[in-house]
Design an enzyme around this catalytic site. Structure first.
Site, PDB file in Angstrom:
ATOM      1  N   TYR A 101      46.808  32.822  48.565  1.00 31.00           N
ATOM      2  CA  TYR A 101      47.143  33.861  49.532  1.00 31.00           C
ATOM      3  C   TYR A 101      45.864  34.366  50.193  1.00 31.00           C
ATOM      4  CZ  TYR A 101      49.433  37.759  51.758  1.00 31.00           C
ATOM      5  OH  TYR A 101      49.931  38.611  52.709  1.00 31.00           O
ATOM      6  N   GLN A 109      28.146  47.649  47.785  1.00 32.50           N
ATOM      7  CA  GLN A 109      29.401  47.729  47.074  1.00 32.50           C
ATOM      8  C   GLN A 109      30.260  48.869  47.606  1.00 32.50           C
ATOM      9  OE1 GLN A 109      31.818  45.855  44.882  1.00 32.50           O
ATOM     10  NE2 GLN A 109      29.745  45.197  45.176  1.00 32.50           N
ATOM     11  N   HIS A 169      32.629  48.497  50.711  1.00 38.38           N
ATOM     12  CA  HIS A 169      33.857  47.695  50.631  1.00 38.38           C
ATOM     13  C   HIS A 169      35.100  48.518  50.886  1.00 38.38           C
ATOM     14  CE1 HIS A 169      33.393  43.525  49.564  1.00 38.38           C
ATOM     15  NE2 HIS A 169      32.424  43.799  48.721  1.00 38.38           N
ATOM     16  N   GLU A 187      32.436  45.005  36.943  1.00 35.28           N
ATOM     17  CA  GLU A 187      32.637  43.717  37.611  1.00 35.28           C
ATOM     18  C   GLU A 187      31.278  43.058  37.873  1.00 35.28           C
ATOM     19  OE1 GLU A 187      34.057  44.250  41.562  1.00 35.28           O
ATOM     20  OE2 GLU A 187      34.820  42.203  41.775  1.00 35.28           O
ATOM     21  N   HIS A 188      30.393  43.786  38.559  1.00 35.33           N
ATOM     22  CA  HIS A 188      29.042  43.283  38.833  1.00 35.33           C
ATOM     23  C   HIS A 188      28.021  44.135  38.094  1.00 35.33           C
ATOM     24  CE1 HIS A 188      31.425  42.522  42.561  1.00 35.33           C
ATOM     25  NE2 HIS A 188      30.885  41.330  42.470  1.00 35.33           N
ATOM     26  N   ASP A 236      28.096  37.095  46.131  1.00 44.37           N
ATOM     27  CA  ASP A 236      29.338  37.231  46.902  1.00 44.37           C
ATOM     28  C   ASP A 236      29.559  36.043  47.815  1.00 44.37           C
ATOM     29  OD1 ASP A 236      29.811  39.695  45.827  1.00 44.37           O
ATOM     30  OD2 ASP A 236      29.030  40.832  47.525  1.00 44.37           O
ATOM     31  N   HIS A 285      63.138  21.486   8.766  1.00 41.35           N
ATOM     32  CA  HIS A 285      61.775  21.011   8.981  1.00 41.35           C
ATOM     33  C   HIS A 285      61.343  20.121   7.817  1.00 41.35           C
ATOM     34  CE1 HIS A 285      61.777  24.059  12.066  1.00 41.35           C
ATOM     35  NE2 HIS A 285      60.520  23.844  12.389  1.00 41.35           N
TER      36      HIS A 285
END
Lengths: 435, 435
Positions: free
Chosen positions: B122, B254, B257, B322-323, B356, B415
């Site tokens: 997507y 950052q 964004h 995240e970073h 990035d 079994h």
């Protein structure tokens, strides 16, 4: 067991995920344990497991663990230890190292592989308490290097707070020492958010009833969860070289699990189909769990006739079964054609229970067609990766302009300037930016 | 940007997952596309994207793809090709082989690694359409060996059915040729269940708005999905050897964004904290996206003072950002102490935009603390594993009794009998079972 042409059979099966009432109940339990901690945990344990405990009674003691060994047969301890050794040896081979790529300009790029720090394993109570599942959940985590593995399992109901000694021995043989006598959605909430007595974990795994499954979905995001297993499945691809009694026994070993279990034979031989049908009938009559197995065979059991083994493999790939047995002449020659199957058993002696208990690969395997995109539990389920970027000054000088072009194209001027300020410091990219 | 003591700061951040109304709308859209196919897909495209299409206009043509190249700067094509080459080279190193363990008794055990067959990516429309994200989603799938990769992206609204040429060029450079001009929850439903025009996929990945995220959750199980990304985050650990202008620029890259993005500096130097605070203020004033960046810094930006870098690392591990940038003297010496971080950037030239866009590791990285248990997108996200068990007759004769004991202990006589019938055939385990 019906025999039908593969072309007339609808391979899809829908699975439901709990009623709105069950969902609402689980949401309430999780919220209560999250806000009230031990108090809610003990209240729900009293309510659902008819067991009244104090906080300091939640954890299974070292004495109980030791006592469990005297309550089980020595041969069981030996068997579970042998199985654990095989499972450990197989999962050891899955382990990966962190790695680095060293570039000529001084740049280092890599992937750092680390174990999760703390993992919770849910073990159901009562008849669904399988020692083998304890091994299959715990050992991959342990091999991954997870330092803290904690188990939760509901207390025996009716005021007794004991845990099945076979489960305790399996846990001890797998190396788990931190065990709490709590179950249900309240146990999942405690693992996810922590209480006064239970430190929260990073991932929860292990099978459970619908409340446990819904609770795992509810806490996902705060912690990781394993996938939610559907009813067990086997598909057998057989030609007329197969032994009908072996195949029937393997189909029934799956059918006896659960009325929702599915056992499917795919064969290109009408004679074999009939022989197998007869054998299923004969063996079923003598099975202790014949009521369950008969219901499973009646609802989901089927023998699919195909024109060729290649057509049979197409059917298998559409089914994407949890377990697949290749009971054909030269089974290895078909291996590369199997696109979708969780675990593949080849040849007459690879009966599925060999994998359920002993061979080494995990017995927690994707169900309900999800082998199309997911995998048996393994060491990878208990690690996390971090990317590593050590970019050299030279690399930034060489590539800075390109990075800035890409950033500006996306309208992210701040990204471009983080590069530009460094180029300017080095006397490159002398022009000030427009604003 | 506030400066506070790390001890006084609450590291948690809650993220919400859509209103009940949004959830209900998504459920309806998914159900409609599932039952009506193209008809519903086109109806919702007309409704939400103000674009009226016929079924045969859904797919982007080869001519449009070629035309896109003439609509973008040659330098962009060169830059995106260079980035694609780096990303491809890095992800190649993640690839693993199927493996086999050959045992002395003739048994073969193994793990078979295969690519998924069909993956849907997507790509959001409008300003959120990032060519770099196309590369980061497509290339790992391609390196994994996925033979069919399909892209969906909403048409430009207002009656124009065109797609951003930069997105088309990125797709073409990554190697995607099957692209449909549909977006929103309806596109996710089409990928999951298929329509007359779109063949269903095994996994859906890529970012999107809240409707796309909810639709992915809704179809999960029928197909695999990637994790749902939260707002972007950076944490910088710096000592007084760091360059305040570099650090401020990286924090702002950052913050620009998204107003929900978070930029956190952790430092043991009060003087550096103040220098950086001043630099953020100065650089922020000149940033084109200063309104967004200022809101992000105001709400989520913070400078945390710690007594030592080791305390700083504890803070980082609790944040699980995240970073992470390690802007300290000898950053490599801290690498092994970082337990939780999605991507780790070391040293003054490893500015986050390097990762990035260009260096090679993936820029799709776990957010909101989930680096505790999850990983950046990589080749493993586009493969599935099957276990393989080829058990020899000798192995079954040697271990059959043990396997039967474990099965009977779990009450699964069927079994045990699947093993027993084979042992009997070989003249072992002569006694008939009790019933």
């Amino acid at each position: 067991m019906r025999i039908v042409s593969a072309q007339d059979y609808d391979l899809r099966r829908e699975v439901e995920y709990g009623s709105p009432e069950q969902n609402a109940a689980v949401k309430r339990i999780v919220a209560d344990v999250r806000s009230e901690g031990d108090r809610a945990l003990l209240r729900y344990t009293a309510q659902f497991d008819s067991t009244t405990l104090e906080s300091d009674e939640l954890r299974v003691t070292e004495e109980e663990l030791q006592a469990a060994y005297s309550q089980v047969e020595p041969s069981f301890v030996k068997a579970i230890a042998a199985a654990a050794a095989n499972i450990r040896a197989f999962h050891q081979k899955e382990k990966r190292n962190s790695w680095m790529d060293l570039q000529p300009d001084g740049t280092l790029l890599g992937q750092i592989i680390r174990p999760l720090k703390r993992v919770g394993v849910y073990v159901p109570g009562g008849k669904a308490a399988y020692p083998s599942s304890v091994l299959m959940n715990v050992i991959p985590a342990q091999v991954a290097g997870v330092p803290e593995i904690v188990m939760v399992t509901p207390p025996a109901t009716g005021g007794k707070a004991g845990i099945d000694p076979y489960i305790l021995v399996a846990a001890a043989e797998a190396g788990v020492r931190e065990i709490y006598r709590v179950g249900g959605a309240q146990a999942i909430a405690a693992l996810a958010y922590g209480t006064e007595s239970i430190v929260p974990v990073d991932k929860i795994c292990g099978p459970g009833n619908i409340y446990v499954a819904l609770a795992k979905r509810e806490v996902f995001g705060a912690v990781d969860i394993d996938s939610i297993a559907g009813p067990s499945e086997i598909a057998v691809l057989a030609d007329d070289s197969a032994d009908a009694a072996f195949v029937a026994a393997d189909l029934l070993s799956q059918a006896e699990h659960d009325e929702m279990a599915s056992a499917i034979l795919v064969t290109d031989s009408a004679a074999f189909a009939q022989a197998c049908q007869k054998e299923v009938q004969r063996q079923l009559a003598e099975l202790p769990r014949r009521a369950i197995a008969a219901a499973s065979i009646e609802r989901y059991g089927v023998i699919l006739l195909v024109d060729s083994l290649l057509e049979g493999i197409q059917v298998i790939n559409r089914l994407a079964p949890e377990h697949l047995e290749l009971m054909v002449h030269e089974p290895m020659s078909y291996l590369s054609l199997i696109e979708n199957a969780g675990a593949i058993f080849l040849g007459p002696y690879s009966s599925e229970p060999v994998g359920d208990y002993f061979a080494g690969p995990n017995h927690i395997i994707p169900t309900n067609g999800t082998a199309r995109f997911s995998s048996p539990v393994d060491v990878d389920d208990f690690i996390k990766k971090s990317s590593m970027i050590y970019y050299s000054k030279q690399a930034l000088l060489d590539n800075g302009e390109t990075i800035m072009e890409l950033a500006r194209r996306e309208g992210l001027e701040g990204h471009a300037r983080a590069i530009e300020i460094r180029l300017q410091r080095e006397g490159k990219a002398g022009n000030a930016h427009d604003n």
